[in-house]
Design a protein around this motif. Structure first.
Motif, short mmCIF file in Angstrom:
data_model
loop_
_atom_site.label_atom_id
_atom_site.label_comp_id
_atom_site.label_asym_id
_atom_site.label_seq_id
_atom_site.Cartn_x
_atom_site.Cartn_y
_atom_site.Cartn_z
N GLU A 27 0.84 -1.20 0.00
CA GLU A 27 0.00 0.00 0.00
C GLU A 27 0.87 1.25 0.00
OE1 GLU A 27 -3.31 0.69 -0.32
OE2 GLU A 27 -3.56 -1.43 -0.76
N SER A 65 0.57 4.28 -2.63
CA SER A 65 0.39 5.66 -2.17
C SER A 65 1.51 6.57 -2.69
CB SER A 65 0.36 5.69 -0.64
OG SER A 65 0.19 7.00 -0.18
N VAL A 95 -7.01 10.08 -1.76
CA VAL A 95 -7.64 8.86 -1.23
C VAL A 95 -8.30 8.08 -2.36
CG1 VAL A 95 -9.49 7.98 0.25
CG2 VAL A 95 -7.94 9.76 1.11
N GLN A 96 -9.06 8.77 -3.19
CA GLN A 96 -9.77 8.11 -4.30
C GLN A 96 -8.78 7.46 -5.28
OE1 GLN A 96 -12.76 7.26 -4.52
NE2 GLN A 96 -13.77 7.81 -6.41
N THR A 129 -5.61 6.63 -4.71
CA THR A 129 -4.89 5.54 -4.04
C THR A 129 -5.77 4.30 -4.00
OG1 THR A 129 -3.59 7.11 -2.75
CG2 THR A 129 -3.70 4.84 -1.93
N ASN A 130 -7.04 4.47 -3.71
CA ASN A 130 -7.97 3.33 -3.73
C ASN A 130 -8.08 2.74 -5.13
OD1 ASN A 130 -8.48 3.58 -1.00
ND2 ASN A 130 -10.38 4.70 -1.27
N SER A 189 -4.77 0.95 -5.91
CA SER A 189 -4.68 -0.23 -5.06
C SER A 189 -5.55 -1.35 -5.62
CB SER A 189 -5.10 0.12 -3.63
OG SER A 189 -4.99 -1.01 -2.80
N ALA A 190 -6.72 -1.00 -6.11
CA ALA A 190 -7.60 -2.00 -6.74
C ALA A 190 -6.94 -2.59 -7.98
CB ALA A 190 -8.94 -1.38 -7.08
N THR A 229 -7.48 -4.77 -4.19
CA THR A 229 -8.35 -4.33 -3.10
C THR A 229 -9.69 -3.87 -3.68
OG1 THR A 229 -7.44 -2.10 -3.17
CG2 THR A 229 -6.42 -3.65 -1.62
N SER A 230 -10.66 -3.69 -2.83
CA SER A 230 -12.00 -3.35 -3.32
C SER A 230 -12.54 -2.05 -2.71
CB SER A 230 -12.97 -4.50 -3.05
OG SER A 230 -13.00 -4.78 -1.67
N ARG A 231 -11.64 -1.14 -2.39
CA ARG A 231 -12.06 0.12 -1.76
C ARG A 231 -12.54 1.16 -2.75
NH1 ARG A 231 -6.83 -0.55 0.51
NH2 ARG A 231 -6.22 1.27 -0.69
N PHE A 232 -12.15 1.06 -4.02
CA PHE A 232 -12.48 2.11 -4.99
C PHE A 232 -13.96 2.11 -5.31
CE2 PHE A 232 -13.14 3.56 -9.37
CZ PHE A 232 -12.72 4.86 -9.22
#
Length: 143
Positions: free
Chosen positions: A16, A20, A52-53, A55-56, A59-60, A65-68
């Motif tokens: 992560e 970032s 934040v958006q 990075t999400n 990251s996806a 990852t599934s934060r976006f």
């Protein structure tokens, strides 16, 4: 042009922190860029939320990852002043950033995803803004 296949995301290959760092270093360059900087500064209201958006999002793409949560296409289509040169400049800065990060696997994966995304966004932008023209591929080999 046949696009390269996009590698599967892997949480074991990138941290992560690397994701970032990619986002923050890329946008530091983009914000200072003579062509891209004014567009970002005009349209990004809250940079903390944007980081934040993004990075999400990355990251996806890179780690699975599934934060976006978001829809990039409508936001880009809404911008009146985009062109092929700007998409290519975005890719140049992105590739420069991934190179500087020093992780060859991250560079290859992120650059491939970035080429795909830039091509899709450019295609969608053309279809929306120039519906009577045949959309052209973003020739990323020139970048």
């Amino acid at each position: 042009m046949i696009p390269r296949p996009i590698p599967e995301p892997s949480p074991d290959l990138y941290t992560e922190e690397e994701v970032s760092k990619l986002v923050h270093e890329f946008y530091a360059k983009a914000r200072k860029d003579a062509a891209l900087g004014p567009i970002f500064e005009e349209h990004v209201i809250d940079w903390d939320a944007h980081f934040v958006q993004m990075t999400n999002f990355w990251s996806a793409q890179l780690r699975g990852t599934s934060r976006f949560r978001g829809a990039p296409m409508p936001k880009h289509i809404a911008l009146p002043e985009l062109n092929e040169t700007l998409f290519k400049r975005w890719l140049q800065l992105f590739r420069q950033t991934t190179l500087e990060l020093g992780n060859p696997l991250l560079k290859q994966h992120a650059d491939t995803v970035a080429e795909f995304i830039a091509g899709r966004l450019w295609m969608g932008y053309q279809m929306s803004h120039f519906p009577h023209r045949e959309p052209a591929d973003l020739n990323t080999s020139e970048v």
